[in-house]
Motif scaffolding. Structure first.
Motif, PDB file in Angstrom:
ATOM      1  N   TYR A 187       0.787  -1.225   0.000  1.00 55.68           N
ATOM      2  CA  TYR A 187       0.000   0.000   0.000  1.00 55.68           C
ATOM      3  C   TYR A 187       0.825   1.285   0.000  1.00 55.68           C
ATOM      4  CZ  TYR A 187      -4.096  -2.910   0.551  1.00 55.68           C
ATOM      5  OH  TYR A 187      -5.094  -3.833   0.341  1.00 55.68           O
ATOM      6  N   THR A 188       2.138   1.174  -0.054  1.00 58.37           N
ATOM      7  CA  THR A 188       2.953   2.350  -0.317  1.00 58.37           C
ATOM      8  C   THR A 188       4.111   1.939  -1.218  1.00 58.37           C
ATOM      9  OG1 THR A 188       4.338   4.097   0.625  1.00 58.37           O
ATOM     10  CG2 THR A 188       4.290   2.012   1.809  1.00 58.37           C
ATOM     11  N   GLU A 189       4.406   2.777  -2.188  1.00 56.44           N
ATOM     12  CA  GLU A 189       5.519   2.511  -3.090  1.00 56.44           C
ATOM     13  C   GLU A 189       6.796   3.212  -2.647  1.00 56.44           C
ATOM     14  OE1 GLU A 189       4.268   3.695  -6.957  1.00 56.44           O
ATOM     15  OE2 GLU A 189       2.720   2.128  -7.140  1.00 56.44           O
ATOM     16  N   ASN A 190       6.751   3.904  -1.533  1.00 57.53           N
ATOM     17  CA  ASN A 190       7.906   4.658  -1.042  1.00 57.53           C
ATOM     18  C   ASN A 190       8.947   3.691  -0.479  1.00 57.53           C
ATOM     19  OD1 ASN A 190       9.724   6.313   0.437  1.00 57.53           O
ATOM     20  ND2 ASN A 190       8.154   7.887   0.610  1.00 57.53           N
ATOM     21  N   SER A 191      10.079   3.556  -1.169  1.00 52.04           N
ATOM     22  CA  SER A 191      11.102   2.594  -0.740  1.00 52.04           C
ATOM     23  C   SER A 191      11.734   2.979   0.591  1.00 52.04           C
ATOM     24  CB  SER A 191      12.184   2.462  -1.815  1.00 52.04           C
ATOM     25  OG  SER A 191      12.817   3.709  -2.051  1.00 52.04           O
ATOM     26  N   ALA A 192      11.717   4.269   0.953  1.00 49.72           N
ATOM     27  CA  ALA A 192      12.261   4.679   2.247  1.00 49.72           C
ATOM     28  C   ALA A 192      11.449   4.073   3.386  1.00 49.72           C
ATOM     29  CB  ALA A 192      12.279   6.201   2.354  1.00 49.72           C
ATOM     30  N   TYR A 193      10.128   4.006   3.228  1.00 57.63           N
ATOM     31  CA  TYR A 193       9.291   3.386   4.247  1.00 57.63           C
ATOM     32  C   TYR A 193       9.571   1.887   4.326  1.00 57.63           C
ATOM     33  CZ  TYR A 193       6.609   7.752   3.976  1.00 57.63           C
ATOM     34  OH  TYR A 193       6.225   9.074   3.980  1.00 57.63           O
ATOM     35  N   HIS A 194       9.748   1.252   3.160  1.00 57.05           N
ATOM     36  CA  HIS A 194      10.060  -0.177   3.146  1.00 57.05           C
ATOM     37  C   HIS A 194      11.358  -0.447   3.905  1.00 57.05           C
ATOM     38  CE1 HIS A 194       7.774  -0.447  -0.970  1.00 57.05           C
ATOM     39  NE2 HIS A 194       6.978  -0.169   0.045  1.00 57.05           N
ATOM     40  N   CYS A 195      12.364   0.361   3.644  1.00 54.59           N
ATOM     41  CA  CYS A 195      13.667   0.175   4.294  1.00 54.59           C
ATOM     42  C   CYS A 195      13.584   0.460   5.784  1.00 54.59           C
ATOM     43  CB  CYS A 195      14.716   1.080   3.649  1.00 54.59           C
ATOM     44  SG  CYS A 195      15.121   0.661   1.950  1.00 54.59           S
ATOM     45  N   GLU A 196      12.854   1.507   6.145  1.00 57.86           N
ATOM     46  CA  GLU A 196      12.738   1.866   7.552  1.00 57.86           C
ATOM     47  C   GLU A 196      12.102   0.721   8.343  1.00 57.86           C
ATOM     48  OE1 GLU A 196      11.168   5.617  10.302  1.00 57.86           O
ATOM     49  OE2 GLU A 196      10.765   5.569   8.145  1.00 57.86           O
ATOM     50  N   LEU A 197      11.047   0.150   7.794  1.00 58.38           N
ATOM     51  CA  LEU A 197      10.384  -0.961   8.459  1.00 58.38           C
ATOM     52  C   LEU A 197      11.298  -2.177   8.556  1.00 58.38           C
ATOM     53  CD1 LEU A 197       7.889  -2.353   9.640  1.00 58.38           C
ATOM     54  CD2 LEU A 197       7.166  -2.872   7.282  1.00 58.38           C
ATOM     55  N   LEU A 198      11.933  -2.522   7.442  1.00 58.39           N
ATOM     56  CA  LEU A 198      12.780  -3.723   7.448  1.00 58.39           C
ATOM     57  C   LEU A 198      13.984  -3.549   8.369  1.00 58.39           C
ATOM     58  CD1 LEU A 198      13.211  -6.548   6.363  1.00 58.39           C
ATOM     59  CD2 LEU A 198      14.541  -5.559   4.489  1.00 58.39           C
ATOM     60  N   GLU A 199      14.621  -2.385   8.351  1.00 56.27           N
ATOM     61  CA  GLU A 199      15.786  -2.180   9.210  1.00 56.27           C
ATOM     62  C   GLU A 199      15.399  -2.209  10.688  1.00 56.27           C
ATOM     63  OE1 GLU A 199      18.139   1.187   8.128  1.00 56.27           O
ATOM     64  OE2 GLU A 199      18.470   0.475   6.082  1.00 56.27           O
ATOM     65  N   SER A 200      14.213  -1.716  11.010  1.00 57.79           N
ATOM     66  CA  SER A 200      13.744  -1.803  12.390  1.00 57.79           C
ATOM     67  C   SER A 200      13.548  -3.267  12.788  1.00 57.79           C
ATOM     68  CB  SER A 200      12.431  -1.037  12.554  1.00 57.79           C
ATOM     69  OG  SER A 200      12.618   0.339  12.334  1.00 57.79           O
ATOM     70  N   LEU A 201      12.970  -4.053  11.895  1.00 59.43           N
ATOM     71  CA  LEU A 201      12.745  -5.465  12.189  1.00 59.43           C
ATOM     72  C   LEU A 201      14.056  -6.254  12.231  1.00 59.43           C
ATOM     73  CD1 LEU A 201       9.538  -6.061  10.062  1.00 59.43           C
ATOM     74  CD2 LEU A 201       9.724  -6.339  12.538  1.00 59.43           C
TER      75      LEU A 201
END
Length: 260
Positions: A187-201
């Motif tokens: 639901y978001t194409e923003n790769s910064a959000y993808h990276c932020e979530l994955l790096e937190s996990l």
């Protein structure tokens, strides 16, 4: 301030939230606006923060340890925290029906959930990552950053990152990680959000690569490419061919997960 002085208005405000939900669900005219609901939610966030300020102990520290849940819950006055949580879940379900003030409502809802987490029982807390990720389907795009911030820095560290007791089976929070990843990727194409979530996990879950592989294998068509992209970016040895890694330029240098 006595418990009774808190209990009556809290119960009344929860009934207001339930009434908003029913009016939206059944199309009662005039429907409540997002601003109306947000004003009620602000009462809860302010009340919960006030309770935390009055407590001398540090319940936020206890929240990081599942074995100390009884000690944490014993610190709080006996209010209907579960009823408030259930009212918030019901409002998440009817978010698409709100016709105006959606952004203010979404912001107030995320703030209230972030304040409420410390007052809940563990089995309820473990459902919050999935609940908040599911809001991505309905919140307006300007709220995507706040949703990711709430998830990464307030919810995941005390659910996926909470210390488990020896021999404890996988809990709901860790089991829901693939679904959380899939919804954010979809639901978001923003790769910064993808990276932020994955790096937190990555800082919280040592086998997060298995969850990425689960999204790649069983996720929705739109969630699979971001998952594969991140897999090869953070684990390049899985895709050693330089040609195959061309075009992968995403990079996010975020803070480590924190809980304030």
């Amino acid at each position: 301030m006595t418990i009774s002085s808190f209990s009556s208005p809290v119960t009344a405000k929860i009934r207001n939230l339930t009434d908003y939900h029913l009016r939206l669900l059944h199309g009662v005219v005039p429907p409540p606006s997002g601003t109306d609901i947000a004003n009620t939610l602000k009462y809860f966030s302010q009340t919960l923060l006030g309770l935390l300020r009055d407590i001398q102990a540090r319940p936020l520290d206890l929240l990081h340890h599942r074995a100390q849940d009884c000690d944490r819950l014993a610190l709080f006055p006996n209010l209907d925290y579960l009823g408030l949580h259930q009212a918030l879940v019901a409002l998440v379900d009817v978010m698409p029906l709100i016709q105006s003030g959606t952004q203010g409502f979404g912001q107030a809802l995320l703030n209230t959930l972030a304040c409420l987490v410390v007052f809940l029982e563990r089995q309820v807390i473990d459902t919050l990552p999935y609940l908040i990720a599911s809001m991505m389907t309905a919140v307006p795009e300007p709220l995507h950053q706040q949703l990711i911030t709430t998830l990464c820095y307030y919810i995941l560290p005390v659910t996926v990152g909470a210390a488990v007791e020896e021999g404890e089976e996988e809990n709901y929070a860790t089991a829901s990680v693939p679904a959380v990843l899939m919804m954010i990727f979809q639901y978001t194409e923003n790769s910064a959000y993808h990276c932020e979530l994955l790096e937190s996990l990555m800082a919280l879950k040592p086998d997060i690569v298995k969850d990425l592989l689960c999204v790649i294998a069983f996720g929705t068509p739109s969630s699979r490419p971001p998952a594969a992209n991140l897999l090869f970016y953070y684990w390049p040895s899985l895709n050693p061919t330089l040609y195959d890694r061309r075009g992968i330029h995403i990079k996010f240098s975020g803070m480590p997960p924190i809980f304030i």
